[in-house]
Design a protein around this motif. Sequence first.
Motif, PDB file in Angstrom:
ATOM      1  N   LEU A 255     -14.023  12.287 -12.713  1.00 33.64           N
ATOM      2  CA  LEU A 255     -13.880  11.121 -11.838  1.00 33.64           C
ATOM      3  C   LEU A 255     -13.061  10.013 -12.493  1.00 33.64           C
ATOM      4  N   GLY A 256     -13.361   9.710 -13.760  1.00 31.85           N
ATOM      5  CA  GLY A 256     -12.639   8.646 -14.449  1.00 31.85           C
ATOM      6  C   GLY A 256     -11.168   8.963 -14.619  1.00 31.85           C
ATOM      7  N   PHE A 257     -10.854  10.217 -14.947  1.00 30.07           N
ATOM      8  CA  PHE A 257      -9.455  10.616 -15.112  1.00 30.07           C
ATOM      9  C   PHE A 257      -8.715  10.555 -13.778  1.00 30.07           C
ATOM     10  N   LYS A 258      -9.384  11.010 -12.728  1.00 29.81           N
ATOM     11  CA  LYS A 258      -8.772  10.962 -11.399  1.00 29.81           C
ATOM     12  C   LYS A 258      -8.464   9.524 -11.001  1.00 29.81           C
ATOM     13  N   ASP A 259      -9.444   8.638 -11.188  1.00 29.53           N
ATOM     14  CA  ASP A 259      -9.247   7.230 -10.839  1.00 29.53           C
ATOM     15  C   ASP A 259      -8.137   6.600 -11.671  1.00 29.53           C
ATOM     16  N   LEU A 260      -8.068   6.970 -12.962  1.00 31.52           N
ATOM     17  CA  LEU A 260      -7.049   6.414 -13.847  1.00 31.52           C
ATOM     18  C   LEU A 260      -5.647   6.799 -13.380  1.00 31.52           C
ATOM     19  N   PHE A 261      -5.446   8.075 -13.092  1.00 32.21           N
ATOM     20  CA  PHE A 261      -4.117   8.521 -12.680  1.00 32.21           C
ATOM     21  C   PHE A 261      -3.763   8.044 -11.271  1.00 32.21           C
ATOM     22  N   LEU A 262      -4.783   7.832 -10.428  1.00 33.01           N
ATOM     23  CA  LEU A 262      -4.500   7.311  -9.091  1.00 33.01           C
ATOM     24  C   LEU A 262      -3.990   5.872  -9.134  1.00 33.01           C
ATOM     25  N   VAL A 263      -4.243   5.175 -10.248  1.00 34.61           N
ATOM     26  CA  VAL A 263      -3.663   3.838 -10.415  1.00 34.61           C
ATOM     27  C   VAL A 263      -2.148   3.927 -10.251  1.00 34.61           C
ATOM     28  N   GLY A 264      -1.560   4.963 -10.837  1.00 39.88           N
ATOM     29  CA  GLY A 264      -0.116   5.159 -10.717  1.00 39.88           C
ATOM     30  C   GLY A 264       0.322   5.341  -9.281  1.00 39.88           C
ATOM     31  N   PHE A 265      -0.484   6.079  -8.499  1.00 41.69           N
ATOM     32  CA  PHE A 265      -0.125   6.292  -7.093  1.00 41.69           C
ATOM     33  C   PHE A 265      -0.135   4.984  -6.317  1.00 41.69           C
ATOM     34  N   PHE A 266      -1.201   4.187  -6.489  1.00 42.22           N
ATOM     35  CA  PHE A 266      -1.305   2.937  -5.735  1.00 42.22           C
ATOM     36  C   PHE A 266      -0.242   1.928  -6.173  1.00 42.22           C
ATOM     37  N   LEU A 267       0.082   1.921  -7.462  1.00 46.79           N
ATOM     38  CA  LEU A 267       1.166   1.052  -7.928  1.00 46.79           C
ATOM     39  C   LEU A 267       2.500   1.477  -7.321  1.00 46.79           C
ATOM     40  N   SER A 268       2.753   2.778  -7.296  1.00 45.65           N
ATOM     41  CA  SER A 268       4.027   3.270  -6.759  1.00 45.65           C
ATOM     42  C   SER A 268       4.149   2.981  -5.271  1.00 45.65           C
ATOM     43  N   VAL A 269       3.020   3.015  -4.545  1.00 47.43           N
ATOM     44  CA  VAL A 269       3.038   2.671  -3.122  1.00 47.43           C
ATOM     45  C   VAL A 269       3.426   1.208  -2.947  1.00 47.43           C
ATOM     46  N   GLY A 270       2.812   0.338  -3.763  1.00 42.48           N
ATOM     47  CA  GLY A 270       3.138  -1.079  -3.682  1.00 42.48           C
ATOM     48  C   GLY A 270       4.587  -1.364  -4.023  1.00 42.48           C
ATOM     49  N   MET A 271       5.155  -0.577  -4.951  1.00 44.00           N
ATOM     50  CA  MET A 271       6.544  -0.784  -5.361  1.00 44.00           C
ATOM     51  C   MET A 271       7.545  -0.212  -4.355  1.00 44.00           C
ATOM     52  N   ALA A 272       7.053   0.625  -3.436  1.00 40.67           N
ATOM     53  CA  ALA A 272       7.974   1.355  -2.559  1.00 40.67           C
ATOM     54  C   ALA A 272       8.636   0.467  -1.515  1.00 40.67           C
ATOM     55  N   GLY A 273       7.949  -0.568  -1.069  1.00 41.42           N
ATOM     56  CA  GLY A 273       8.511  -1.397  -0.006  1.00 41.42           C
ATOM     57  C   GLY A 273       8.320  -2.873  -0.275  1.00 41.42           C
ATOM     58  N   THR A 274       9.119  -3.678   0.386  1.00 39.50           N
ATOM     59  CA  THR A 274       9.034  -5.128   0.217  1.00 39.50           C
ATOM     60  C   THR A 274       7.979  -5.702   1.152  1.00 39.50           C
ATOM     61  N   LEU A 275       7.186  -6.622   0.633  1.00 43.66           N
ATOM     62  CA  LEU A 275       6.107  -7.235   1.405  1.00 43.66           C
ATOM     63  C   LEU A 275       6.701  -8.290   2.342  1.00 43.66           C
ATOM     64  N   THR A 276       7.107  -7.865   3.540  1.00 48.88           N
ATOM     65  CA  THR A 276       7.729  -8.775   4.500  1.00 48.88           C
ATOM     66  C   THR A 276       6.677  -9.355   5.448  1.00 48.88           C
ATOM     67  N   PRO A 277       6.950 -10.528   6.044  1.00 50.56           N
ATOM     68  CA  PRO A 277       5.998 -11.114   7.003  1.00 50.56           C
ATOM     69  C   PRO A 277       5.685 -10.184   8.167  1.00 50.56           C
ATOM     70  N   THR A 278       6.694  -9.452   8.641  1.00 48.48           N
ATOM     71  CA  THR A 278       6.478  -8.533   9.769  1.00 48.48           C
ATOM     72  C   THR A 278       5.502  -7.423   9.393  1.00 48.48           C
ATOM     73  N   ALA A 279       5.714  -6.830   8.198  1.00 43.12           N
ATOM     74  CA  ALA A 279       4.834  -5.746   7.749  1.00 43.12           C
ATOM     75  C   ALA A 279       3.408  -6.241   7.556  1.00 43.12           C
ATOM     76  N   VAL A 280       3.268  -7.437   6.982  1.00 44.70           N
ATOM     77  CA  VAL A 280       1.932  -8.001   6.760  1.00 44.70           C
ATOM     78  C   VAL A 280       1.238  -8.272   8.093  1.00 44.70           C
ATOM     79  N   LEU A 281       1.971  -8.829   9.058  1.00 45.83           N
ATOM     80  CA  LEU A 281       1.390  -9.144  10.362  1.00 45.83           C
ATOM     81  C   LEU A 281       0.920  -7.881  11.074  1.00 45.83           C
ATOM     82  N   ILE A 282       1.748  -6.831  11.051  1.00 42.56           N
ATOM     83  CA  ILE A 282       1.354  -5.577  11.707  1.00 42.56           C
ATOM     84  C   ILE A 282       0.139  -4.972  11.000  1.00 42.56           C
ATOM     85  N   GLY A 283       0.117  -5.053   9.656  1.00 46.82           N
ATOM     86  CA  GLY A 283      -1.031  -4.553   8.900  1.00 46.82           C
ATOM     87  C   GLY A 283      -2.312  -5.275   9.279  1.00 46.82           C
TER      88      GLY A 283
END
Length: 535
Positions: A255-283
């Motif tokens: 579990l700990g190893f899975k959670d640790l490596f998933l940090v990379g996935f969530f970081l890469s998702v955040g880096m993939a797109g720009t946080l625009t007002p339109t995207a935030v509003l739709i979210g």
Amino acid sequence: MDWHWISPALGDVGWIALAFVLGLAARLVNLPPLVGFLIAGFLLNALGVTGGDTLEKISEIGVTLLLFTVGLKLEVKTLIRRHVWATSGLHMVLVVAILGLVVFGLATLNLPLFSGMTWQHAALLAFALSFSSTVFAVKVLEERAQIKSHFGRVAIGILVIQDLAAVIFLAASAGKTPSVWALALLALIPLRHVLYRLLDRSGHGELLVLFGLVLALGSAELFDLTGIKGDVGALMIGVLIARHPKASELGRTMLGFKDLFLVGFFLSVGMAGTLTPTAVLIGILMVPLLLAKSALFFFLLTRFGLRARNALLSTLTLSNYSEFGLIVAAISVANGWLDVQWLVVISVALSLSYLAAAPLTSRDEKLYRRRRDFWIRFQGETRLAEDPPLETDHATIAIFGMGRVGAGAYDAMRKEHGATVIGIDFDIERVRYHCEAGRNVVRGTPSDADFWEQLRGKHHFELIMLALPNLEANLSALEQLKEIGFSGRIAATARYPDDVESLQEAGANTVFNIYGEAGAGFATYTEDFLAKQGR
């Protein structure tokens, strides 16, 4: 202002540190740390930081380990129950159909981000939003020691069915045709006994961890070589050894190893797109859709025979968006099926869904108790086999929680007080085990209002002993006992000194500190032994 000069300074240590700080901040406000990881990714993106090959590889390993641990949790006997597979399947189909129509309708209006979407794109987006979070559910259920409860098993079963749908999508999205060598993978089935023996000999320390990593990553590579997506291999090898007695221990270890490596996935998702007002509003606007998802879950579960209480608690556990939805969206973006901004939208919706779900799951029993008459209206007349009528047979001493401590207490009290002792536990397998061993144990939960409603005017409990897994479970039980006006005596167990005061304030007449008293008990036992041996 140009922030790109900061990018070289934020190497691997920089983004790991930022992920830790924001993950810790999320946890301090009772949110899963992955919300902080997503925010860290958005910040790094704004600072001009790119992930690179290292982050991409970490992200891939995280997804592989996630699917491996999902496979370890897969219980076929739970999945084949109608209220699990039918609820999960119907819910996904209805959400994709209804939400897909809504998205396609918005696309015809040429709204930002929706403009140009075909009905296939709309269905794909709805599919990504139909998932509930395995990470959130497992975290909540494990922290509250409810993963083996009836509603916990139902929620996990539904999530596994959803995860299997995601795996099928992952395999199909790869666009590969399996080679003829894929047939050789069937040899893994008879090799299961070899894996069992290796697992037996791996002990409980670092060898067990290494064995899990070899299985997950090795199977992924093996399936990749035959033209099948590697993540499918990790899931399949997990399923292959899921029935081994040490499978749950291996899952906890990984579990700990899975959670640790998933940090990379969530970081890469955040880096993939720009946080625009339109995207935030739709979210933000997607969060109210959870009410419809939740209502549909509750309706289906009650129609398939679950008690209103179990249906509600399962529903609240599933009332969120999912990391698997992000994985589906990430693959869709990589294949050019969805705009990259949809990753940002789903990330925002996911984070806010956790923000909404966290306080609800922590108060689920209260929500049911306070509006019990309302929830009961939706309950069907038919009952599942898992909900038999309760019989306490004139017992005067009830022990809640039949783990090692509870079972030991049961045996000691039974020896002293005879047949007036009864054990109660929410884990059906544990109940069955104790019954086969000759103990009088029934299934139930002390914090369940329905449990006490069934026993109204029937039970003769004079002493209740709470040997539940954690402080939260004991406090919830004490709250329910106070609400029904229980007038007998209550004894409870605690693991830490500060828990003793909390339990006494909540209504326990006496509290036994397991670790604190264990030393005294060991000393007394040794003194008795020496006395018998004549020193």
